[in-house]
Design a protein around this motif. Structure first.
Motif, PDB file in Angstrom:
ATOM      1  N   LYS A 191      45.179  38.788  54.697  1.00 53.13           N
ATOM      2  CA  LYS A 191      44.483  37.540  55.008  1.00 53.13           C
ATOM      3  C   LYS A 191      43.184  37.843  55.749  1.00 53.13           C
ATOM      4  N   ASN A 192      42.109  37.215  55.273  1.00 60.55           N
ATOM      5  CA  ASN A 192      40.783  37.328  55.894  1.00 60.55           C
ATOM      6  C   ASN A 192      40.146  38.710  55.762  1.00 60.55           C
ATOM      7  N   LYS A 193      40.746  39.596  54.985  1.00 58.56           N
ATOM      8  CA  LYS A 193      40.105  40.887  54.774  1.00 58.56           C
ATOM      9  C   LYS A 193      38.853  40.683  53.938  1.00 58.56           C
ATOM     10  N   ASN A 194      37.775  41.296  54.360  1.00 57.41           N
ATOM     11  CA  ASN A 194      36.504  41.149  53.653  1.00 57.41           C
ATOM     12  C   ASN A 194      36.601  41.846  52.296  1.00 57.41           C
ATOM     13  N   PRO A 195      36.471  41.115  51.184  1.00 57.48           N
ATOM     14  CA  PRO A 195      36.634  41.729  49.857  1.00 57.48           C
ATOM     15  C   PRO A 195      35.456  42.623  49.465  1.00 57.48           C
ATOM     16  N   PHE A 196      34.374  42.584  50.253  1.00 58.05           N
ATOM     17  CA  PHE A 196      33.179  43.332  49.887  1.00 58.05           C
ATOM     18  C   PHE A 196      33.008  44.610  50.713  1.00 58.05           C
ATOM     19  N   GLU A 197      34.095  45.060  51.321  1.00 54.70           N
ATOM     20  CA  GLU A 197      34.025  46.319  52.053  1.00 54.70           C
ATOM     21  C   GLU A 197      33.553  47.416  51.107  1.00 54.70           C
ATOM     22  N   TYR A 198      32.663  48.246  51.594  1.00 54.58           N
ATOM     23  CA  TYR A 198      32.062  49.259  50.712  1.00 54.58           C
ATOM     24  C   TYR A 198      32.177  50.654  51.309  1.00 54.58           C
ATOM     25  N   GLU A 199      33.310  50.911  51.935  1.00 57.69           N
ATOM     26  CA  GLU A 199      33.579  52.233  52.467  1.00 57.69           C
ATOM     27  C   GLU A 199      33.554  53.236  51.317  1.00 57.69           C
ATOM     28  N   GLY A 200      33.257  54.512  51.632  1.00 57.90           N
ATOM     29  CA  GLY A 200      33.186  55.535  50.604  1.00 57.90           C
ATOM     30  C   GLY A 200      34.424  55.553  49.726  1.00 57.90           C
ATOM     31  N   SER A 201      34.236  55.824  48.443  1.00 53.17           N
ATOM     32  CA  SER A 201      35.346  55.772  47.480  1.00 53.17           C
ATOM     33  C   SER A 201      36.495  56.695  47.867  1.00 53.17           C
ATOM     34  N   ASN A 202      36.171  57.836  48.512  1.00 49.99           N
ATOM     35  CA  ASN A 202      37.227  58.771  48.922  1.00 49.99           C
ATOM     36  C   ASN A 202      38.170  58.158  49.944  1.00 49.99           C
ATOM     37  N   ASN A 203      37.721  57.094  50.622  1.00 52.02           N
ATOM     38  CA  ASN A 203      38.539  56.465  51.651  1.00 52.02           C
ATOM     39  C   ASN A 203      39.328  55.265  51.130  1.00 52.02           C
ATOM     40  N   LEU A 204      39.156  54.945  49.848  1.00 56.73           N
ATOM     41  CA  LEU A 204      39.906  53.841  49.255  1.00 56.73           C
ATOM     42  C   LEU A 204      41.298  54.322  48.843  1.00 56.73           C
ATOM     43  N   SER A 205      42.250  53.433  48.911  1.00 55.15           N
ATOM     44  CA  SER A 205      43.592  53.766  48.434  1.00 55.15           C
ATOM     45  C   SER A 205      43.596  53.744  46.906  1.00 55.15           C
ATOM     46  N   GLU A 206      44.657  54.301  46.324  1.00 57.18           N
ATOM     47  CA  GLU A 206      44.776  54.296  44.863  1.00 57.18           C
ATOM     48  C   GLU A 206      44.811  52.870  44.327  1.00 57.18           C
ATOM     49  N   ASP A 207      45.521  52.000  45.037  1.00 57.20           N
ATOM     50  CA  ASP A 207      45.605  50.606  44.604  1.00 57.20           C
ATOM     51  C   ASP A 207      44.238  49.919  44.663  1.00 57.20           C
ATOM     52  N   GLU A 208      43.452  50.232  45.690  1.00 61.04           N
ATOM     53  CA  GLU A 208      42.117  49.626  45.818  1.00 61.04           C
ATOM     54  C   GLU A 208      41.184  50.120  44.722  1.00 61.04           C
ATOM     55  N   ILE A 209      41.308  51.380  44.350  1.00 60.67           N
ATOM     56  CA  ILE A 209      40.482  51.904  43.259  1.00 60.67           C
ATOM     57  C   ILE A 209      40.812  51.172  41.961  1.00 60.67           C
ATOM     58  N   LEU A 210      42.096  51.019  41.683  1.00 63.82           N
ATOM     59  CA  LEU A 210      42.517  50.292  40.478  1.00 63.82           C
ATOM     60  C   LEU A 210      42.105  48.824  40.543  1.00 63.82           C
ATOM     61  N   GLU A 211      42.117  48.279  41.745  1.00 65.38           N
ATOM     62  CA  GLU A 211      41.806  46.863  41.917  1.00 65.38           C
ATOM     63  C   GLU A 211      40.315  46.586  41.782  1.00 65.38           C
TER      64      GLU A 211
END
Length: 577
Positions: free
Chosen positions: A3-23
């Protein structure tokens, strides 16, 4: 999504989870087609253009998870191994302690090979089906590997796990031996790609589940490698037989050499294919604009499927009305000018002058234009994904802070404009302090770069308000590149590119149709100066001497209100020279 997580976070791709990459990932068929091929590929582009995301998405770890999620067959035919270069192992400096260049090269290759094997084993051991498939072959593979390479593997571990443990142990041993007085035996027995990597790949392909696999070795951020490591990597790419493996190398434009360890070089088209990750954008139908809309829509979907991009980032109504009024005025003008003209002539005239008319009709005392609407957000991104997400992140955060936990359905135009202006001003602050941002940039050179951009904006403003042919040109090419001038100018351009204030593209020269480099200032700089970030498919030709005069002496660029006058000046100087 939380809830309320900013959908436009642009942290480096290496720091994204596998689910976030797929998402979040938007698959580009052109990139995937090349990455999933058996060719050596260079993904070339500035930071933030999506190189890492493209490699990660096509890595086996993500593709395996995608196949499981979609209940489709696991793609064992292509095994993508993501190998980031911004890790401690790649940054080892042991080679700097060695005076002999041959020995230094051997050390660099030794650590490169160990890192490569380490990432292959990690990727494979994370998949239970692969570990199970290796069980009947573990003993045989270990015995053969020990015999051929003359080493001892961990007895209680599986073949893949024992190789991983061996690699970690070898890294520590190598560090100790290199610094000891008697290190000759190390150089004689150091590992190379052919002595360790190839036997290892050949061994694991004997297991049926991997017998038809092609290993895509994804070298990410190759610009972070040292000179000897880059030469070693290029030597591997020059290896002729790539039936079992290929390299996918992500790097920036300016920092990668193509020289091999033996002094040769790898050639595009022969040894590798390069893909330009930077996207051109001139209108809402450009490739990047279409991709940008998909990227933002996919992020919005995490908030609710009823949200649409254009509704979420509405354009300022008064700006939209004023721009429409200008279009109608210019359309009447075009129909008078081209009485028997084609629809294309009329449309081209409107394209060139409607937006310029809006800026020309504004009072000199008026505030800056109300920058808003998704098209404007795409414009200020300059074709870079990270630049696209940055203002969206701050806009959402600004609305979130006053939303009282209510669902956010749109970003009001006033907040869009406020954030765009503030991000633009922040980038100008960076421009004024480049010596604190760019490694190796002196305060004097930083000021030169600032003066160059300051004078560029003055020139673009003059064109927007007065130019008769291409008023919205906000890119430039360099003419009359005398060697002595370019020696002084090139370091300044490189500082601007390192700080992502300036991007380069390839286009046709006006004079002979040959390919030439042209320069694209980061469009986020433009709103703070009250100019039009939309631009047009045109560029200004600037003499190297004039660019230097602007940078070194704060001298304004010469301005002619007609393109013909501009070309006469260029041609006259060319013939004189």
């Amino acid at each position: 999504m939380k809830k309320n997580k900013n959908p436009f976070e642009y942290e480096g791709s290496n720091n994204l989870s596998e689910d976030e990459i797929l998402e979040f990932y938007i698959e580009d068929y052109n990139y995937s087609r090349f990455i999933q091929s058996t060719r050596n590929i260079f993904l070339i582009g500035e930071r933030g253009t999506g190189k890492t995301m493209a490699l990660l998405y096509n890595s086996f770890k993500i593709q395996y998870k995608l196949a499981k999620k979609q209940n489709t067959p696991v793609p064992y035919d292509k095994i993508g191994i993501h190998i980031p270069c911004n890790t401690p192992l790649f940054h080892k400096k042991e080679h700097l302690l060695i005076d002999n260049i041959l020995r230094a090269s051997i050390v660099s290759e030794h650590f490169l090979v160990l890192s490569l094997i380490s990432h292959i084993t990690l990727t494979l051991t994370e998949v239970e089906e692969i570990e199970d498939a290796f069980k009947p072959f573990n003993k045989e593979l270990k015995e053969e590997f020990e015999y051929v390479l003359g080493l001892e593997l961990h007895k209680q571990s599986s073949f893949l796990s024992s190789i991983y443990k061996f690699v970690r142990k070898e890294i520590i041993e190598a560090q100790r031996i290199i610094n000891s007085p008697n290190s000759n035996s190390f150089y004689e027995n150091a590992f190379s790609f052919s002595s360790l990597a190839l036997p290892f790949i050949n061994s694991i392909k004997r297991v049926p589940i991997l017998k038809d696999s092609h290993f895509m070795l994804m070298i990410d951020d190759a610009h972070d490698l040292n000179k000897l490591q880059i030469q070693t990597l290029n030597s591997w790419i020059a290896y002729r037989d790539h039936s079992d493996f290929s390299f996918k190398v992500a790097t920036t434009k300016s920092n990668h050499s193509y020289v091999t360890s033996n002094g040769g070089s790898i050639l595009e088209g022969h040894d590798f294919t390069s893909i330009e990750m930077g996207k051109l954008l001139f209108n809402k139908d450009s490739d990047f604009a279409k991709m940008a809309k998909k990227i933002i829509q996919k992020r919005l979907n995490t908030l609710g499927n009823d949200l649409k991009v254009d509704d979420f980032f509405p354009i300022n109504p008064s700006f939209e009305d004023d721009l429409e009024e200008c279009k109608q005025k210019i359309e009447i003008e075009a129909k008078e000018k081209f009485k028997d003209g084609t629809k294309k002539q009329i449309a081209d005239h409107i394209y060139k002058y409607a937006r310029a008319e809006y800026f020309r009709s504004r009072s000199s005392k008026a505030n800056r234009p109300p920058y808003s609407g998704f098209d404007t957000i795409v414009d200020i991104s300059t074709g870079v994904v990270r630049n696209l997400l940055d203002p969206c992140f701050w806009m959402y955060d600004s609305v979130l802070s006053i939303s009282n936990n209510e669902k956010i359905k749109q970003i009001p135009p006033t907040i869009q404009s406020s954030i765009i202006i503030s991000r633009s001003e922040a980038k100008w602050d960076v421009l004024q302090n480049l010596h604190k941002v760019v490694d190796g940039c002196s305060e004097e050179d930083g000021q030169k770069v600032f003066r160059l951009f300051d004078n560029l904006m003055v020139l673009f403003r003059e064109r927007l308000l007065k130019h008769k042919s291409e008023p919205r040109a906000i890119m430039f090419s360099i003419s009359q590149k005398r060697e002595d001038l370019m020696e002084r100018l090139q370091p300044l351009l490189e500082i601007a590119m390192k700080s992502q204030l300036l991007y380069t593209r390839l286009g046709n020269s006006k004079d002979d149709g040959k390919q030439e480099i042209y320069y694209v200032p980061n469009r986020i700089l433009i709103p703070a100066r009250g100019l039009d970030p939309h631009g047009q498919h045109a560029r200004v030709y600037l003499k190297a001497s004039d660019i230097l005069a602007a940078a070194e002496n704060n001298k304004p660029f010469p301005f002619a209100d007609s393109e013909n006058k501009d070309m006469k000046l260029v041609q006259k100087s060319l013939f004189d020279e």
